[in-house]
Design a protein around this motif. Structure first.
Motif, PDB file in Angstrom:
ATOM      1  N   ASN A  47      -6.050 -22.032  -4.212  1.00 35.32           N
ATOM      2  CA  ASN A  47      -4.784 -22.739  -4.013  1.00 35.32           C
ATOM      3  C   ASN A  47      -4.218 -23.172  -5.372  1.00 35.32           C
ATOM      4  O   ASN A  47      -4.841 -22.925  -6.415  1.00 35.32           O
ATOM      5  N   TYR A 106      -9.435 -22.628  -1.097  1.00 36.35           N
ATOM      6  CA  TYR A 106      -8.910 -22.832   0.242  1.00 36.35           C
ATOM      7  C   TYR A 106      -7.725 -21.909   0.489  1.00 36.35           C
ATOM      8  O   TYR A 106      -6.922 -21.652  -0.426  1.00 36.35           O
ATOM      9  N   TRP A 141      -4.066 -21.636   1.712  1.00 31.26           N
ATOM     10  CA  TRP A 141      -3.072 -22.699   1.547  1.00 31.26           C
ATOM     11  C   TRP A 141      -1.695 -22.214   1.965  1.00 31.26           C
ATOM     12  O   TRP A 141      -1.457 -21.030   2.158  1.00 31.26           O
ATOM     13  N   ARG A 142      -0.785 -23.175   2.125  1.00 34.58           N
ATOM     14  CA  ARG A 142       0.617 -22.867   2.417  1.00 34.58           C
ATOM     15  C   ARG A 142       1.496 -23.623   1.442  1.00 34.58           C
ATOM     16  O   ARG A 142       1.102 -24.678   0.910  1.00 34.58           O
ATOM     17  N   THR A 162       4.388 -26.130   0.278  1.00 30.87           N
ATOM     18  CA  THR A 162       4.822 -27.402   0.874  1.00 30.87           C
ATOM     19  C   THR A 162       6.207 -27.320   1.491  1.00 30.87           C
ATOM     20  O   THR A 162       6.633 -28.252   2.176  1.00 30.87           O
ATOM     21  N   SER A 211      -1.494 -28.969   3.335  1.00 29.82           N
ATOM     22  CA  SER A 211      -1.012 -27.676   2.854  1.00 29.82           C
ATOM     23  C   SER A 211      -1.970 -27.035   1.856  1.00 29.82           C
ATOM     24  O   SER A 211      -2.100 -25.815   1.814  1.00 29.82           O
ATOM     25  N   ARG A 212      -2.646 -27.834   1.058  1.00 32.54           N
ATOM     26  CA  ARG A 212      -3.565 -27.250   0.076  1.00 32.54           C
ATOM     27  C   ARG A 212      -4.799 -26.667   0.745  1.00 32.54           C
ATOM     28  O   ARG A 212      -5.484 -25.806   0.184  1.00 32.54           O
ATOM     29  N   ASN A 213      -5.088 -27.131   1.984  1.00 33.31           N
ATOM     30  CA  ASN A 213      -6.218 -26.620   2.757  1.00 33.31           C
ATOM     31  C   ASN A 213      -5.770 -26.519   4.210  1.00 33.31           C
ATOM     32  O   ASN A 213      -5.877 -27.482   4.974  1.00 33.31           O
ATOM     33  N   VAL A 214      -5.259 -25.352   4.595  1.00 34.08           N
ATOM     34  CA  VAL A 214      -4.636 -25.218   5.920  1.00 34.08           C
ATOM     35  C   VAL A 214      -5.647 -25.313   7.055  1.00 34.08           C
ATOM     36  O   VAL A 214      -5.261 -25.500   8.214  1.00 34.08           O
TER      37      VAL A 214
END
Length: 412
Positions: free
Chosen positions: A107, A113, A115-116, A118, A392-395
């Motif tokens: 990420n 992780y 991630w997505r 923000t 978001s950093r770890n979906v």
């Protein structure tokens, strides 16, 4: 005193005593019994005897959310509810939901992780269709449009029932909680009303939304009740459980309430009846069936299942244990009295400042004495912005987890 007068007095006293005893007998017959307020008879005590993590079901949602081949589907959500459809599919309903695309590790801060970004879309509700044990499709989201500015709908329990009593055509009824944006401590919105949506089958199109329980005139938001966190069928009735938001007002527990509707008539506001503490009434003045505001009570969302003649309620525990621990109560009737809290357990949680909430039973996935229960996970943080960043950093955090459990008599 003349003997005939004394005789008349004795006779009058005897008649009065007989009338009193007769009246008492009538009252005892008419009043609900503590162990059997709804005619269900005595029932055995039930508690959680064993449980284990359901990695297969948990991983099925993780795999679906991590699939980066689509950019308009579910990647995480909470408020997990489900209902089996007549064709065998399972419809999953979620409250706040992240859509968009996810990215493989690392990420942006170098962690391993998925991630997505923000800026990924966040909608107030979504629906995912499962086939053959795996999520397959996200319906266009949000499925239930906002009722007005600064208002939104969270779907809760759902049921397949006849379009109208006696009809051969079935529809899906979905209970909705309407919330309105509010100031602290109402960071998750102020309870406004309970609604019922009708979805067509098999295409799952929203046909209508009707309001069945309006709470806008209740001045104290912590005393507003919303119904639909869980449904149970018995004796020709659908029992609809709900709760208040006392925890938002810094009380350790909220209270549970119950309404009932003739099976097949969830979408008719006039068919609803509410337990007022001694009887069912069509007037919207429910009384709590569980919760003393301290040691006993429920979280903001809980679940009820029927095990034989016994009703078992699952909720997060009171106090600080409510961040990690699922507990249960049991009763012989939907209106109680509820006994407990019974044995508790702590389901697995990912590392970090996280909390478990919203334990929900999924009857469509259980059987043979096996109960499937989900719980949601969220990040604990001081602000919504920092919480959203961590999600978001770890979906993998903001997704349902599952356990399988079995009930039995309490051990001595």
């Amino acid at each position: 005193m003349p003997e005939d007068r004394r005789a008349r007095q004795r006779t009058g006293a005897g008649v009065g005593l007989l009338l009193t005893l007769a009246l008492a007998a009538v009252l005892l017959t008419a009043l609900p019994k503590d162990h059997d307020r709804e005619g269900g008879g005595a029932c055995p005590a039930r508690t959680v005897r064993s449980w284990s993590a359901d990695a297969q079901l948990t991983n099925s949602f993780a795999s679906y959310g991590d699939d980066a081949t689509r950019t308009d589907d579910w990647t995480g959500g909470d408020g997990t509810h489900s209902v089996r459809l007549p064709d065998g599919r399972v419809l999953w309903l979620f409250s706040d939901t992240y859509l968009g695309q996810v990215h493989g590790p690392p990420n942006p801060v170098g962690e391993s992780y998925v991630w997505r970004d923000t800026t990924a879309p966040l909608v107030r509700n979504s629906a995912v269709v499962m086939s053959d044990g795996h999520p397959q499709l996200t319906l266009p989201a949000p499925l239930f449009p906002d009722p007005g500015p600064s208002e939104w709908r969270w779907p809760v329990a759902a049921r397949v029932e006849p379009r109208s009593p006696g009809s051969a055509e079935s529809v899906v009824r979905v209970l909705l909680w309407t919330r309105t944006a509010g100031a602290y401590p109402w960071i998750y919105g102020v309870p406004t009303a309970t609604e019922v949506a009708t979805l067509s089958l098999p295409d799952l199109r929203v046909e209508s939304v009707v309001k069945v329980f309006d709470q806008r005139l209740v001045q104290d938001p912590s005393r507003r009740v919303q119904f639909g966190t869980t449904l149970v069928s018995a004796g020709g009735w659908t029992y609809v459980f709900g709760g208040n938001d006392a925890q938002a007002a810094a009380r350790p527990t909220s209270s549970a309430y119950v309404a009932r509707v003739p099976e097949g008539r969830l979408g008719e506001a006039g068919a609803w009846e509410y337990w007022d503490g001694s009887a069912w009434t069509g007037r919207a003045g429910p009384r709590a069936v569980l919760g003393d505001g301290r040691r006993t009570g429920v979280g903001s969302a809980f679940s009820v299942v029927r095990d034989g003649e016994t009703y078992v309620l699952f909720t997060m525990a009171a106090g600080s244990r409510g961040l990690t621990t699922v507990t249960s109560y049991w009763a012989c009737s939907p209106v109680g009295p509820w006994h407990g809290p019974a044995r508790s357990f702590r389901p697995p949680l990912p590392p970090g400042q996280v909390a478990a909430y919203n334990p929900q039973v999924h009857p469509a996935l259980g059987g043979d004495g096996r109960i499937v229960l989900s719980y949601d996970v969220n990040w604990l943080d001081a602000t919504a912005t920092s919480a959203a960043w961590n999600l978001s950093r770890n979906v993998s955090l903001y997704r349902p987890r599952f356990v399988t459990l079995r009930l039995g008599p309490p051990t001595r």
